[in-house]
Design a protein around this motif. Structure first.
Motif, PDB file in Angstrom:
ATOM      1  N   GLY A  73      10.839   2.036  -7.084  1.00 42.39           N
ATOM      2  CA  GLY A  73      10.712   1.430  -5.763  1.00 42.39           C
ATOM      3  C   GLY A  73      12.065   0.994  -5.243  1.00 42.39           C
ATOM      4  O   GLY A  73      13.075   1.075  -5.961  1.00 42.39           O
ATOM      5  N   VAL A 125       7.523  -6.983  -6.324  1.00 41.48           N
ATOM      6  CA  VAL A 125       6.773  -6.211  -7.312  1.00 41.48           C
ATOM      7  C   VAL A 125       6.839  -6.843  -8.705  1.00 41.48           C
ATOM      8  O   VAL A 125       5.807  -7.096  -9.339  1.00 41.48           O
ATOM      9  CB  VAL A 125       7.269  -4.755  -7.358  1.00 41.48           C
ATOM     10  CG1 VAL A 125       6.599  -3.992  -8.500  1.00 41.48           C
ATOM     11  CG2 VAL A 125       6.986  -4.062  -6.024  1.00 41.48           C
ATOM     12  N   VAL A 159       6.292   2.459  -5.579  1.00 41.47           N
ATOM     13  CA  VAL A 159       6.058   1.644  -4.384  1.00 41.47           C
ATOM     14  C   VAL A 159       7.013   2.167  -3.323  1.00 41.47           C
ATOM     15  O   VAL A 159       8.228   2.214  -3.532  1.00 41.47           O
ATOM     16  CB  VAL A 159       6.303   0.155  -4.663  1.00 41.47           C
ATOM     17  CG1 VAL A 159       6.133  -0.661  -3.380  1.00 41.47           C
ATOM     18  CG2 VAL A 159       5.342  -0.345  -5.736  1.00 41.47           C
ATOM     19  N   LEU A 195      -0.530  -0.796   0.725  1.00 50.87           N
ATOM     20  CA  LEU A 195      -0.423  -2.117   0.092  1.00 50.87           C
ATOM     21  C   LEU A 195      -0.501  -3.240   1.119  1.00 50.87           C
ATOM     22  O   LEU A 195      -1.388  -4.080   1.080  1.00 50.87           O
ATOM     23  CB  LEU A 195       0.897  -2.220  -0.689  1.00 50.87           C
ATOM     24  CG  LEU A 195       0.989  -1.442  -1.986  1.00 50.87           C
ATOM     25  CD1 LEU A 195       2.387  -1.583  -2.590  1.00 50.87           C
ATOM     26  CD2 LEU A 195      -0.062  -1.908  -2.984  1.00 50.87           C
ATOM     27  N   VAL A 233       1.587   2.383  -2.395  1.00 51.67           N
ATOM     28  CA  VAL A 233       1.730   2.609  -3.830  1.00 51.67           C
ATOM     29  C   VAL A 233       1.133   3.979  -4.131  1.00 51.67           C
ATOM     30  O   VAL A 233       0.088   4.346  -3.592  1.00 51.67           O
ATOM     31  CB  VAL A 233       1.036   1.509  -4.666  1.00 51.67           C
ATOM     32  CG1 VAL A 233      -0.465   1.449  -4.404  1.00 51.67           C
ATOM     33  CG2 VAL A 233       1.317   1.711  -6.156  1.00 51.67           C
ATOM     34  N   ARG A 284      -1.294  -0.263 -10.986  1.00 47.27           N
ATOM     35  CA  ARG A 284      -1.615   0.091  -9.603  1.00 47.27           C
ATOM     36  C   ARG A 284      -2.638  -0.879  -9.006  1.00 47.27           C
ATOM     37  O   ARG A 284      -2.462  -1.385  -7.901  1.00 47.27           O
ATOM     38  CB  ARG A 284      -2.151   1.511  -9.545  1.00 47.27           C
ATOM     39  CG  ARG A 284      -2.595   1.938  -8.146  1.00 47.27           C
ATOM     40  CD  ARG A 284      -3.192   3.326  -8.167  1.00 47.27           C
ATOM     41  NE  ARG A 284      -3.613   3.721  -6.833  1.00 47.27           N
ATOM     42  CZ  ARG A 284      -3.393   4.890  -6.288  1.00 47.27           C
ATOM     43  NH1 ARG A 284      -2.750   5.803  -6.954  1.00 47.27           N
ATOM     44  NH2 ARG A 284      -3.819   5.166  -5.072  1.00 47.27           N
ATOM     45  N   LEU A 339      -1.130  -4.304  -8.274  1.00 48.79           N
ATOM     46  CA  LEU A 339      -0.271  -4.301  -7.092  1.00 48.79           C
ATOM     47  C   LEU A 339      -1.093  -4.296  -5.808  1.00 48.79           C
ATOM     48  O   LEU A 339      -0.760  -4.995  -4.848  1.00 48.79           O
ATOM     49  CB  LEU A 339       0.668  -3.088  -7.112  1.00 48.79           C
ATOM     50  CG  LEU A 339       1.783  -3.128  -8.148  1.00 48.79           C
ATOM     51  CD1 LEU A 339       2.574  -1.822  -8.144  1.00 48.79           C
ATOM     52  CD2 LEU A 339       2.726  -4.302  -7.890  1.00 48.79           C
ATOM     53  N   ALA A 341      -0.614  -7.539  -3.382  1.00 50.89           N
ATOM     54  CA  ALA A 341       0.146  -7.272  -2.163  1.00 50.89           C
ATOM     55  C   ALA A 341      -0.404  -8.013  -0.970  1.00 50.89           C
ATOM     56  O   ALA A 341       0.305  -8.228   0.027  1.00 50.89           O
ATOM     57  CB  ALA A 341       0.194  -5.778  -1.876  1.00 50.89           C
TER      58      ALA A 341
END
Length: 289
Positions: free
Chosen positions: A101, A110, A147, A162, A264, A279, A282, A286
């Motif tokens: 990312g 993150v 990301v 996200l 993502v 995943r 996140l 987010a």
């Protein structure tokens, strides 16, 4: 939505992430007509289209984006729970997850999101860089999760939105809005990608000036702006503390601030529980970014 079966939602989410019915059918182990029927039943129940059928797959509508954001965390949690039950928690994080990312987003959002009891025992290896290269590495198998600040268009990737990041035109107190036509510009790159977008969206004009300071890391842009080197545009999350304590101030407050959606992505196909856990976590965290 109360009477919708999990099979319909699972088929929808797989099509949404895979980008086509054929790819989703392969992932689910179902016939393509079955997956197509699931999507059509769900569209009829919601009384709105979820996808636009195009030559190379399915393009999600805003209704699909909204539905995916609502159901993805719950379905991912369910899948992870099944993995825990069948394989045991010790196996979940037995594999290193390679995540990529942009530097400033990974470091400020993150990594803090992946710390704590939910991901205890997780082994992470981080690669920082620009979206195109990271997504190419993801497609090639060098990364497990990316990301991205741009919507991934590579075939074979499963993608979730996200959150939206907002952008502010900011400067230290020694600069005001009256200075924007001549104040030094602090940019992320020579072609002023973030600044040009702000000027086009908010002022409806093209920005053609040459930046005075170029730093390929938004944290460096933030540091230069805080020191008084000029004006810049930054994502609000990154400069919130400096705005709150007065080291920076917002030069302009448009009615609708420019936004950019963060995504993502992982590869299609069977996914290791550790990658699924990263995943899913996140996607859930987010919301608070």
């Amino acid at each position: 939505m109360s009477g919708v079966s999990l099979d319909l939602l699972r088929s929808f989410l797989t099509v949404y992430r895979a980008g086509s019915v054929s790819a989703a059918a392969d992932l689910l182990g179902l016939a393509q007509p079955t997956v197509t029927a699931h999507v059509k039943i769900l569209e009829a129940d919601l009384e709105r289209p979820l996808f636009q059928r195009v030559a190379r797959g399915m393009t999600p509508t805003p209704a699909a984006d909204h539905l995916a954001a609502r159901i993805a965390p719950a379905l991912d949690d369910l899948a992870q729970a099944v993995h825990h039950e069948l394989r045991g928690p010790a196996e979940t994080f037995s594999r290193t997850v390679h995540l990529g990312g942009p530097a400033e987003l990974v470091c400020t959002r993150v990594l803090p999101s992946l710390a704590g009891p939910v991901t205890e025992g997780l082994r992470l290896r981080i690669t920082l860089g620009l979206p195109d290269r990271l997504l190419a590495d993801l497609s090639a198998g060098g990364l497990d999760v990316v990301v991205s600040t741009v919507r991934p268009r590579h075939r074979g990737l499963s993608v979730d939105a996200l959150t939206d990041e907002e952008f502010d035109l900011v400067a230290a107190p020694n600069w005001t809005f009256d200075d924007i036509d001549h104040a030094p510009l602090i940019a992320y790159a020579e072609n002023l990608p973030i600044l040009r977008r702000y000027w086009r969206t908010v002022f409806d004009t093209r920005l053609t000036r040459t930046p005075s300071v170029v730093v390929p890391d938004l944290r460096g842009v933030l540091a230069a702006a805080t020191a008084g080197a000029g004006i810049t545009v930054l994502p609000t999350y990154l400069c919130a503390n400096e705005l709150a304590d007065g080291r920076l101030h917002q030069l302009h407050n448009p009615a609708i601030p420019p936004i950019n959606t963060l995504f993502v992505a992982t590869r299609n196909g069977p996914t290791h529980p550790a990658v699924t856990a990263v995943r899913g976590h996140l996607v859930r965290s987010a919301v608070g970014w």
